[in-house]
Design a protein around this motif. Structure first.
Motif, mmCIF file in Angstrom:
data_model
loop_
_atom_site.group_PDB
_atom_site.id
_atom_site.type_symbol
_atom_site.label_atom_id
_atom_site.label_comp_id
_atom_site.label_asym_id
_atom_site.label_seq_id
_atom_site.Cartn_x
_atom_site.Cartn_y
_atom_site.Cartn_z
ATOM 1 N N ALA A 71 0.826 -1.211 0.000
ATOM 2 C CA ALA A 71 0.000 0.000 0.000
ATOM 3 C C ALA A 71 0.860 1.261 0.000
ATOM 4 C CB ALA A 71 -0.924 -0.001 1.210
ATOM 5 N N GLN A 76 0.778 4.273 -2.738
ATOM 6 C CA GLN A 76 0.579 5.666 -2.359
ATOM 7 C C GLN A 76 1.670 6.559 -2.944
ATOM 8 O OE1 GLN A 76 -2.044 7.037 -0.647
ATOM 9 N NE2 GLN A 76 -1.072 8.951 -1.274
ATOM 10 N N GLN A 77 2.917 6.085 -2.893
ATOM 11 C CA GLN A 77 4.028 6.861 -3.459
ATOM 12 C C GLN A 77 3.871 7.009 -4.965
ATOM 13 O OE1 GLN A 77 7.610 4.898 -2.214
ATOM 14 N NE2 GLN A 77 7.414 5.523 -0.070
ATOM 15 N N ASP A 99 1.086 6.907 -6.603
ATOM 16 C CA ASP A 99 -0.049 7.801 -6.823
ATOM 17 C C ASP A 99 0.366 9.260 -6.678
ATOM 18 O OD1 ASP A 99 -3.011 8.290 -7.065
ATOM 19 O OD2 ASP A 99 -2.659 9.161 -5.086
ATOM 20 N N ASN A 100 1.219 9.542 -5.699
ATOM 21 C CA ASN A 100 1.705 10.910 -5.508
ATOM 22 C C ASN A 100 2.529 11.382 -6.701
ATOM 23 O OD1 ASN A 100 0.497 11.117 -2.986
ATOM 24 N ND2 ASN A 100 2.305 10.388 -1.893
#
Length: 266
Positions: free
Chosen positions: A85, A89-90, A92-93
């Motif tokens: 996860a 998230q990284q 996605d950023n």
């Protein structure tokens, strides 16, 4: 955001994932062709076409980022891509920074192109001394650096109201800049055509024909810009003004539609 308090009247436009991918790929191919054409043709190595090439690169980044994000989401939902996860998230950023940066740079280059055309009309004799290739390159580098820098700040502090206000203000400033410059250019061109018509004793027909052509061109330029980009920034504005209101929540549900319009613009 609260998007579950909308009521039965709320219309949500369903956007198929295939449409995202198809439009993104079409935009990708079109902008690649523009970049190749400008790069390969030595006659197009001028400041004006450099700005157009950078606009195509910005739109290219918009398409790549949105297509990549959609593909990753589909792979995760299908279970074909399994990862931690934190890594998701990284990633996605990073994609969000690319999307935001490409959008900001695209708006900047649209504004720069309008300024370039304005100078070419109102300062025609001095144009090549004002808009030189070194100055154009410095402007291009400055726009790319500023776009990446501010998009990183925007994504890092995305939950702050000031960030959304800055983005909306930036869009309105670009819209106002383009409208003022293009309307002024149209007015000057109309006056020029009117003078020619008086010399040729055909003032009425020339004035009417030019007015229609100029108005149509101006409507297309500003109309497409506003229709494609406006809903996205309206979405950001409503996040600030009425995040909990049922009507605003209904508009929030159509966020994917606004992204499709931006891809269509690209």
């Amino acid at each position: 955001l609260a998007t579950n308090q909308t009521g039965p009247w709320c219309l949500q436009v369903s956007i198929p994932d295939g449409l995202f991918l198809s439009l993104g790929l079409v935009s990708l191919v079109e902008n690649v062709l523009v970049v190749i054409a400008i790069t390969k043709n030595r006659n197009l190595h001028s400041p004006m076409y450099s700005f157009i090439c950078c606009l195509a690169l910005s739109d290219l980044m918009v398409s790549i980022s949105l297509v990549l994000e959609t593909a990753i989401i589909l792979l995760l939902e299908a279970g074909a891509l399994v990862t931690r996860a934190a890594l998701v998230q990284q990633l996605d950023n990073v994609i969000d920074v690319l999307i935001c940066g490409s959008m900001v740079s695209s708006l900047c280059f649209l504004g720069v192109i309008a300024i370039d055309r304005y100078i070419s009309i109102f300062y025609a004799l001095r144009y090549h001394s004002i808009v030189t290739l070194p100055r154009a390159r410095r402007a291009i580098v400055g726009i790319w650096v500023a776009s990446i820098f501010f998009s990183t700040l925007f994504i890092t502090y995305y939950n702050h109201t000031a960030v959304l206000i800055c983005l909306v203000t930036f869009f309105l400033a670009m819209l106002a800049l383009m409208a003022i410059l293009y309307v002024h250019m149209l007015t000057r061109a109309y006056q020029h055509a009117q003078g020619i018509a008086q010399l040729q004793k055909r003032q009425g027909s020339t004035r009417q024909g030019f007015c229609l052509k100029g108005a149509a061109t101006l409507t297309i330029i500003l109309g497409i810009f506003f229709l494609c980009w406006g809903p996205f920034f309206l979405h950001l504005t409503l996040i600030v003004l009425c995040p909990q209101h049922p009507t605003c929540s209904c508009i929030f549900k159509n966020f994917n539609l606004y992204l499709v319009l931006i891809i269509f613009s690209s």
